[in-house]
Structure formats: structure tokens, C-alpha cells
Design a protein around this motif. Structure first.
Motif, PDB file in Angstrom:
ATOM      1  N   LEU A   1      -4.811   6.641   5.310  1.00 33.63           N
ATOM      2  CA  LEU A   1      -3.871   7.285   6.235  1.00 33.63           C
ATOM      3  C   LEU A   1      -3.289   6.272   7.228  1.00 33.63           C
ATOM      4  O   LEU A   1      -2.084   6.222   7.447  1.00 33.63           O
ATOM      5  CB  LEU A   1      -4.575   8.418   6.982  1.00 33.63           C
ATOM      6  CG  LEU A   1      -4.991   9.613   6.101  1.00 33.63           C
ATOM      7  CD1 LEU A   1      -6.031  10.472   6.815  1.00 33.63           C
ATOM      8  CD2 LEU A   1      -3.784  10.468   5.716  1.00 33.63           C
ATOM      9  N   PHE A   2      -4.160   5.431   7.796  1.00 34.65           N
ATOM     10  CA  PHE A   2      -3.668   4.443   8.761  1.00 34.65           C
ATOM     11  C   PHE A   2      -2.760   3.412   8.070  1.00 34.65           C
ATOM     12  O   PHE A   2      -1.764   2.983   8.646  1.00 34.65           O
ATOM     13  CB  PHE A   2      -4.837   3.765   9.489  1.00 34.65           C
ATOM     14  CG  PHE A   2      -5.491   4.670  10.516  1.00 34.65           C
ATOM     15  CD1 PHE A   2      -4.712   5.364  11.445  1.00 34.65           C
ATOM     16  CD2 PHE A   2      -6.865   4.834  10.558  1.00 34.65           C
ATOM     17  CE1 PHE A   2      -5.301   6.204  12.398  1.00 34.65           C
ATOM     18  CE2 PHE A   2      -7.460   5.668  11.514  1.00 34.65           C
ATOM     19  CZ  PHE A   2      -6.680   6.353  12.432  1.00 34.65           C
ATOM     20  N   ASP A   3      -3.108   3.041   6.842  1.00 27.84           N
ATOM     21  CA  ASP A   3      -2.246   2.098   6.112  1.00 27.84           C
ATOM     22  C   ASP A   3      -0.852   2.687   5.906  1.00 27.84           C
ATOM     23  O   ASP A   3       0.152   1.984   5.979  1.00 27.84           O
ATOM     24  CB  ASP A   3      -2.845   1.760   4.740  1.00 27.84           C
ATOM     25  CG  ASP A   3      -4.012   0.777   4.843  1.00 27.84           C
ATOM     26  OD1 ASP A   3      -4.252   0.265   5.963  1.00 27.84           O
ATOM     27  OD2 ASP A   3      -4.697   0.546   3.820  1.00 27.84           O
ATOM     28  N   ARG A   4      -0.830   3.973   5.630  1.00 25.36           N
ATOM     29  CA  ARG A   4       0.469   4.629   5.407  1.00 25.36           C
ATOM     30  C   ARG A   4       1.304   4.625   6.699  1.00 25.36           C
ATOM     31  O   ARG A   4       2.518   4.402   6.650  1.00 25.36           O
ATOM     32  CB  ARG A   4       0.229   6.072   4.922  1.00 25.36           C
ATOM     33  CG  ARG A   4       1.481   6.840   4.577  1.00 25.36           C
ATOM     34  CD  ARG A   4       2.117   6.365   3.268  1.00 25.36           C
ATOM     35  NE  ARG A   4       3.277   7.147   2.924  1.00 25.36           N
ATOM     36  CZ  ARG A   4       4.460   6.609   2.549  1.00 25.36           C
ATOM     37  NH1 ARG A   4       4.595   5.307   2.413  1.00 25.36           N
ATOM     38  NH2 ARG A   4       5.477   7.390   2.261  1.00 25.36           N
ATOM     39  N   ILE A   5       0.649   4.849   7.825  1.00 28.30           N
ATOM     40  CA  ILE A   5       1.373   4.802   9.115  1.00 28.30           C
ATOM     41  C   ILE A   5       1.998   3.423   9.308  1.00 28.30           C
ATOM     42  O   ILE A   5       3.184   3.284   9.614  1.00 28.30           O
ATOM     43  CB  ILE A   5       0.423   5.110  10.304  1.00 28.30           C
ATOM     44  CG1 ILE A   5      -0.088   6.558  10.227  1.00 28.30           C
ATOM     45  CG2 ILE A   5       1.138   4.868  11.637  1.00 28.30           C
ATOM     46  CD1 ILE A   5      -1.096   6.922  11.333  1.00 28.30           C
ATOM     47  N   ILE A   6       1.183   2.385   9.074  1.00 30.28           N
ATOM     48  CA  ILE A   6       1.663   1.009   9.281  1.00 30.28           C
ATOM     49  C   ILE A   6       2.801   0.686   8.302  1.00 30.28           C
ATOM     50  O   ILE A   6       3.806   0.079   8.660  1.00 30.28           O
ATOM     51  CB  ILE A   6       0.512  -0.014   9.072  1.00 30.28           C
ATOM     52  CG1 ILE A   6      -0.652   0.294  10.023  1.00 30.28           C
ATOM     53  CG2 ILE A   6       0.998  -1.449   9.221  1.00 30.28           C
ATOM     54  CD1 ILE A   6      -0.389  -0.005  11.475  1.00 30.28           C
ATOM     55  N   GLN A   7       2.617   1.138   7.063  1.00 28.31           N
ATOM     56  CA  GLN A   7       3.645   0.874   6.049  1.00 28.31           C
ATOM     57  C   GLN A   7       4.992   1.468   6.483  1.00 28.31           C
ATOM     58  O   GLN A   7       6.041   0.835   6.376  1.00 28.31           O
ATOM     59  CB  GLN A   7       3.174   1.517   4.742  1.00 28.31           C
ATOM     60  CG  GLN A   7       4.017   1.204   3.548  1.00 28.31           C
ATOM     61  CD  GLN A   7       3.575   2.043   2.349  1.00 28.31           C
ATOM     62  OE1 GLN A   7       3.247   3.233   2.489  1.00 28.31           O
ATOM     63  NE2 GLN A   7       3.555   1.422   1.188  1.00 28.31           N
ATOM     64  N   LEU A   8       4.948   2.696   6.998  1.00 26.47           N
ATOM     65  CA  LEU A   8       6.198   3.345   7.401  1.00 26.47           C
ATOM     66  C   LEU A   8       6.750   2.730   8.684  1.00 26.47           C
ATOM     67  O   LEU A   8       7.963   2.564   8.824  1.00 26.47           O
ATOM     68  CB  LEU A   8       5.986   4.859   7.552  1.00 26.47           C
ATOM     69  CG  LEU A   8       5.714   5.571   6.218  1.00 26.47           C
ATOM     70  CD1 LEU A   8       5.307   7.016   6.439  1.00 26.47           C
ATOM     71  CD2 LEU A   8       6.932   5.505   5.296  1.00 26.47           C
ATOM     72  N   GLU A   9       5.874   2.376   9.604  1.00 29.57           N
ATOM     73  CA  GLU A   9       6.338   1.697  10.815  1.00 29.57           C
ATOM     74  C   GLU A   9       7.074   0.410  10.444  1.00 29.57           C
ATOM     75  O   GLU A   9       8.112   0.082  11.019  1.00 29.57           O
ATOM     76  CB  GLU A   9       5.150   1.370  11.736  1.00 29.57           C
ATOM     77  CG  GLU A   9       5.599   0.661  13.008  1.00 29.57           C
ATOM     78  CD  GLU A   9       4.451   0.208  13.903  1.00 29.57           C
ATOM     79  OE1 GLU A   9       3.336  -0.007  13.396  1.00 29.57           O
ATOM     80  OE2 GLU A   9       4.691   0.069  15.112  1.00 29.57           O
ATOM     81  N   ASN A  10       6.534  -0.292   9.436  1.00 28.74           N
ATOM     82  CA  ASN A  10       7.171  -1.543   9.005  1.00 28.74           C
ATOM     83  C   ASN A  10       8.553  -1.325   8.396  1.00 28.74           C
ATOM     84  O   ASN A  10       9.338  -2.258   8.297  1.00 28.74           O
ATOM     85  CB  ASN A  10       6.278  -2.278   8.003  1.00 28.74           C
ATOM     86  CG  ASN A  10       5.103  -2.941   8.688  1.00 28.74           C
ATOM     87  OD1 ASN A  10       5.175  -3.241   9.883  1.00 28.74           O
ATOM     88  ND2 ASN A  10       4.012  -3.143   7.961  1.00 28.74           N
ATOM     89  N   LYS A  11       8.840  -0.131   7.972  1.00 31.54           N
ATOM     90  CA  LYS A  11      10.186   0.153   7.446  1.00 31.54           C
ATOM     91  C   LYS A  11      11.158   0.566   8.546  1.00 31.54           C
ATOM     92  O   LYS A  11      12.335   0.243   8.514  1.00 31.54           O
ATOM     93  CB  LYS A  11      10.123   1.294   6.428  1.00 31.54           C
ATOM     94  CG  LYS A  11       9.466   0.880   5.145  1.00 31.54           C
ATOM     95  CD  LYS A  11       9.459   2.010   4.148  1.00 31.54           C
ATOM     96  CE  LYS A  11       8.576   1.612   2.999  1.00 31.54           C
ATOM     97  NZ  LYS A  11       9.161   1.844   1.689  1.00 31.54           N
ATOM     98  N   PHE A  12      10.639   1.352   9.516  1.00 27.96           N
ATOM     99  CA  PHE A  12      11.561   2.005  10.466  1.00 27.96           C
ATOM    100  C   PHE A  12      11.700   1.314  11.812  1.00 27.96           C
ATOM    101  O   PHE A  12      12.665   1.568  12.523  1.00 27.96           O
ATOM    102  CB  PHE A  12      11.085   3.437  10.755  1.00 27.96           C
ATOM    103  CG  PHE A  12      11.004   4.314   9.543  1.00 27.96           C
ATOM    104  CD1 PHE A  12      12.028   4.320   8.609  1.00 27.96           C
ATOM    105  CD2 PHE A  12       9.911   5.148   9.346  1.00 27.96           C
ATOM    106  CE1 PHE A  12      11.948   5.136   7.489  1.00 27.96           C
ATOM    107  CE2 PHE A  12       9.827   5.966   8.231  1.00 27.96           C
ATOM    108  CZ  PHE A  12      10.854   5.956   7.294  1.00 27.96           C
ATOM    109  N   SER A  13      10.713   0.519  12.196  1.00 30.37           N
ATOM    110  CA  SER A  13      10.694   0.067  13.590  1.00 30.37           C
ATOM    111  C   SER A  13      11.800  -0.930  13.907  1.00 30.37           C
ATOM    112  O   SER A  13      12.003  -1.903  13.176  1.00 30.37           O
ATOM    113  CB  SER A  13       9.345  -0.568  13.907  1.00 30.37           C
ATOM    114  OG  SER A  13       9.403  -1.121  15.198  1.00 30.37           O
ATOM    115  N   VAL A  14      12.472  -0.725  15.031  1.00 27.08           N
ATOM    116  CA  VAL A  14      13.475  -1.712  15.462  1.00 27.08           C
ATOM    117  C   VAL A  14      12.809  -2.877  16.193  1.00 27.08           C
ATOM    118  O   VAL A  14      13.464  -3.855  16.531  1.00 27.08           O
ATOM    119  CB  VAL A  14      14.569  -1.079  16.367  1.00 27.08           C
ATOM    120  CG1 VAL A  14      15.450  -0.165  15.563  1.00 27.08           C
ATOM    121  CG2 VAL A  14      13.970  -0.372  17.561  1.00 27.08           C
ATOM    122  N   ASN A  15      11.513  -2.746  16.450  1.00 23.74           N
ATOM    123  CA  ASN A  15      10.792  -3.859  17.086  1.00 23.74           C
ATOM    124  C   ASN A  15      10.184  -4.813  16.064  1.00 23.74           C
ATOM    125  O   ASN A  15       9.530  -5.780  16.414  1.00 23.74           O
ATOM    126  CB  ASN A  15       9.683  -3.325  18.001  1.00 23.74           C
ATOM    127  CG  ASN A  15      10.279  -2.453  19.086  1.00 23.74           C
ATOM    128  OD1 ASN A  15      11.302  -2.814  19.663  1.00 23.74           O
ATOM    129  ND2 ASN A  15       9.678  -1.300  19.343  1.00 23.74           N
TER     130      ASN A  15
END
Ligand code: ADP
Ligand code: MG
Length: 333
Positions: free
Chosen positions: A45-59
Motif C-alpha cells: 500500500l505504501f509503495d503504491r502511494i509513493i508510486q503515484l506521488e512520483n507521477k503527480f507531484s509538482v515537487n
């Protein structure tokens, strides 16, 4: 952040195991899988959060959204299915809400920098310039190529008002796949309750008092699903006695000045709840209720199960029909 949960209804006989947390998407993300809490499942679950953050984050400079922003005015960028899906939902919401929800808000959010270290009140000239680059109608989506093109070279996307909701929906898919019975996800105030309460009662989710930022103003009851809140009390700064918060109305260029202090949306669909909480905060109560009458026109944006609860700046609690809520602080009665 806007919530805390009352889990006393759960497992009265024995204390529930603690939640696990990571810092992601600019906030704490906590997950409690109760007695299904296998370490490898938390990891998934945490890996999935990070994976999606890596796609969407402007930071994150290498994220897909950062690449789209860098290519503004130059070229279309092919993106993954997820990024295309979220961008399309955000853009559809912008058209439906007449820009109250606006994914092209980055020139203004960067300028105000409310969540950053040195927020400041910009000059009128700076605001005028920035808001001229926030016209979402300049975004071009190509469904066949799955590409995004920002026509205005000074424009840029910010999916901060939708990402956490989408991530909750994605985590839910994993919980279903893994046959989890009960879970509570809390992604910085985007709460998702998974599975029915084993004690055959409704779950209770406390909504924070948006004035003091402390304690519960009220408690909502739900079978399961998402509770997403937007308000002006989590991310803001004060200057000369005035409060400037992080949800910006692109037509004025200023933090929105509606009649609501906080607005919470309940739905099984967390991404939609995330969009609507941000949009309704900008729109204010009357316009939000009117918007909900457009169900037939916008079926995917306004699911049948959607419920709304708001606390107004004059401390009234307003709800859509059939809302089961108990007010816990006298001043909100
Ligand atoms: P939070 O992220 O604090 O839980 P929201 O879901 O309401 O709250 O999203 C606020 C974020 O959305 C802001 O930090 C910014 O990134 C972005 N944003 C600001 N104004 C708007 C707007 N009018 N429409 C869409 N997104 C916005
Ligand atoms: Mg939102």
C-alpha cells in the motif's frame, strides 16, 4: 489532517493495533489494517502511494506532471493511464464547476506559496499576471495518444486538490484484491473507511472544529466510504490580521472568500469527494447545493451516494438530505 477517527466502536474487547504512517504527498499518510495487517501488505500500500506521488507531484522534477509543465507551450507529453485519467477528471470538473475546481492553478499557488516556508501577499500586478495563465480551457487532452498539452507556456498544472482522493481509490482496489476485512486510510485528512463495522454499527468519524483547530465540532456516521474535508484552517498564513489560505479562486487570483469555513463530502468515491470538497469550498453553500442538482448532466462527478456537510463562517452546520450527524460542541448547535 482535518479529521480524527473514533475507532472505539472497533474491537471493544481488545485494543486495535496502531496505524502505520509515512510522510508522502506533503502530509502524513496513515493506514490501519487492524488484524489483517501483514507487513508485506502495508508495504504494498505504501509503495503504491509513493508510486503515484512520483507521477503527480509538482515537487518531484521527474514526475509526469512536472514534465507536462516543463513542456508547456512547446509540446504534448505522453503520460501513463493513471495520470491521463486524473487529469481528465480534473479538467472535466473544471468545466463543470466553471473553474471553481481548477487544475491549472499552479501559477497562483506558486505565487502565494501558502504551504511553503515564506508565504507572502503578492502585489496586484503579480496576481494579475499569474491568473492570466490559469485558464484551464487552454489544456489539450488527446485521448488516443494519451497525451497532455498545455498551450500557454507560462501555465502549469497542480493536481493537489484531487490526488489524495485518487490515491485512496487505488488503495481500495488493493484492499479488495487482498480480501482485507476492515481498514482505515487517512491521507492527510482524506479519510477512507473500508469494510462494514464488525459490530454492525455505523462508523463514526469526527470532524475537527475548524475555528480552534482542536477537538471535534461534530461526528458523522457512515457505513463505509470516504470523508474528505477542505477548509481554510489547515494551510494558511496571517498578515496584518488577515488570513490567507491555500484554495485559490483563479477568477480573483486570491484565496477564495466564500461563506464556508470547512466542507466535507461523503461518498464511496474518494477522488470525486476530493474534487467536490475543494470546489464547494470555493463555491459556497448555495451554489454547491444548486450544483448537486446537476446529477444527470455530470453523473461521474456527482455520484448518487454523495452527501455534503459544511460549517459556515458564522458557525452554522449545514447538511444535504439524510445526513446522519451528531454535533458535539455546543457552539455549533
Ligand atoms: P488539502 O490538499 O489541503 O487536503 P484540497 O483537497 O482542498 O485540500 O486541495 C487543496 C490543494 O489543491 C491546494 O494545496 C492546491 O495544491 C490545489 N488548489 C488550490 N486551489 C485550487 C482550486 N481552486 N482548484 C483545484 N485545486 C486547487
Ligand atoms: Mg480536494
Amino acid at each position: 489532517m482535518s479529521f480524527f477517527l473514533i475507532v472505539s466502536v472497533f474491537l471493544t474487547a481488545c485494543k486495535p493495533p496502531p496505524s502505520q504512517k509515512i510522510l508522502a504527498m506533503g502530509t502524513f499518510c496513515s493506514i490501519n489494517l487492524f488484524h489483517d495487517g501483514r507487513p508485506e501488505l502495508y508495504k504494498r500500500l505504501f509503495d503504491r502511494i509513493i508510486q503515484l506521488e512520483n507521477k503527480f507531484s509538482v515537487n518531484i522534477p521527474a514526475s509526469e506532471i512536472s514534465r507536462v509543465n516543463e513542456s508547456a507551450g512547446k509540446s504534448a507529453v505522453k503520460v501513463s493511464d493513471e495520470t491521463f485519467f486524473v487529469t481528465k477528471a480534473a479538467l472535466d470538473a473544471a468545466y463543470a464547476t466553471d473553474g471553481a475546481f481548477n487544475p491549472l492553478i499552479l501559477p497562483l499557488t506558486r505565487l502565494w506559496n501558502v504551504s511553503g516556508l515564506n508565504p507572502k501577499v503578492p502585489t496586484e500586478a503579480e496576481i494579475f499576471e499569474a491568473k492570466s495563465h490559469c485558464d484551464y480551457r487552454t489544456i489539450i487532452l488527446n485521448e488516443n495518444e494519451r497525451s497532455i498539452f498545455l498551450q500557454d507556456e507560462k501555465s502549469a498544472m497542480d493536481l493537489g486538490g484531487i490526488t489524495k482522493g485518487f490515491v485512496c481509490d487505488e488503495l481500495r482496489k488493493i484492499l479488495v484484491e487482498e480480501n482485507v476485512k476492515n481498514a482505515v486510510l487517512n491521507l492527510g485528512g482524506n479519510v477512507f473507511i473500508f469494510g462494514k463495522n464488525p459490530e454492525k454499527k455505523d462508523w463514526q468519524v469526527a470532524i475537527r472544529d475548524p475555528f480552534s483547530g482542536e477537538g471535534a465540532a461534530l461526528v458523522v456516521f457512515l457505513e463505509e466510504g470516504s470523508v474528505v474535508t477542505s477548509g481554510d484552517y489547515e494551510r494558511f498564513f496571517e498578515k496584518d490580521g488577515e488570513v490567507f489560505h491555500h484554495i485559490i479562486h483563479w477568477k480573483t487570483g486570491y484565496p477564495s472568500r466564500g461563506d464556508l469555513k470547512s466542507v466535507s463530502i461523503l461518498s464511496q468515491k474518494s477522488m470525486v469527494a476530493d474534487i467536490l470538497s475543494t470546489a464547494f469550498f470555493v463555491m459556497g453553500w448555495d451554489e454547491s447545493l444548486k450544483f448537486l442538482e446537476n446529477r444527470e448532466k455530470y453523473p461521474s462527478l456527482i455520484p448518487d451516494d454523495v452527501q455534503v456537510l459544511a460549517i459556515t463562517k458564522d458557525k452554522k452546520v449545514l447538511t444535504s438530505k439524510n445526513f446522519h450527524v451528531k454535533i458535539t460542541k455546543n457552539e455549533f448547535r
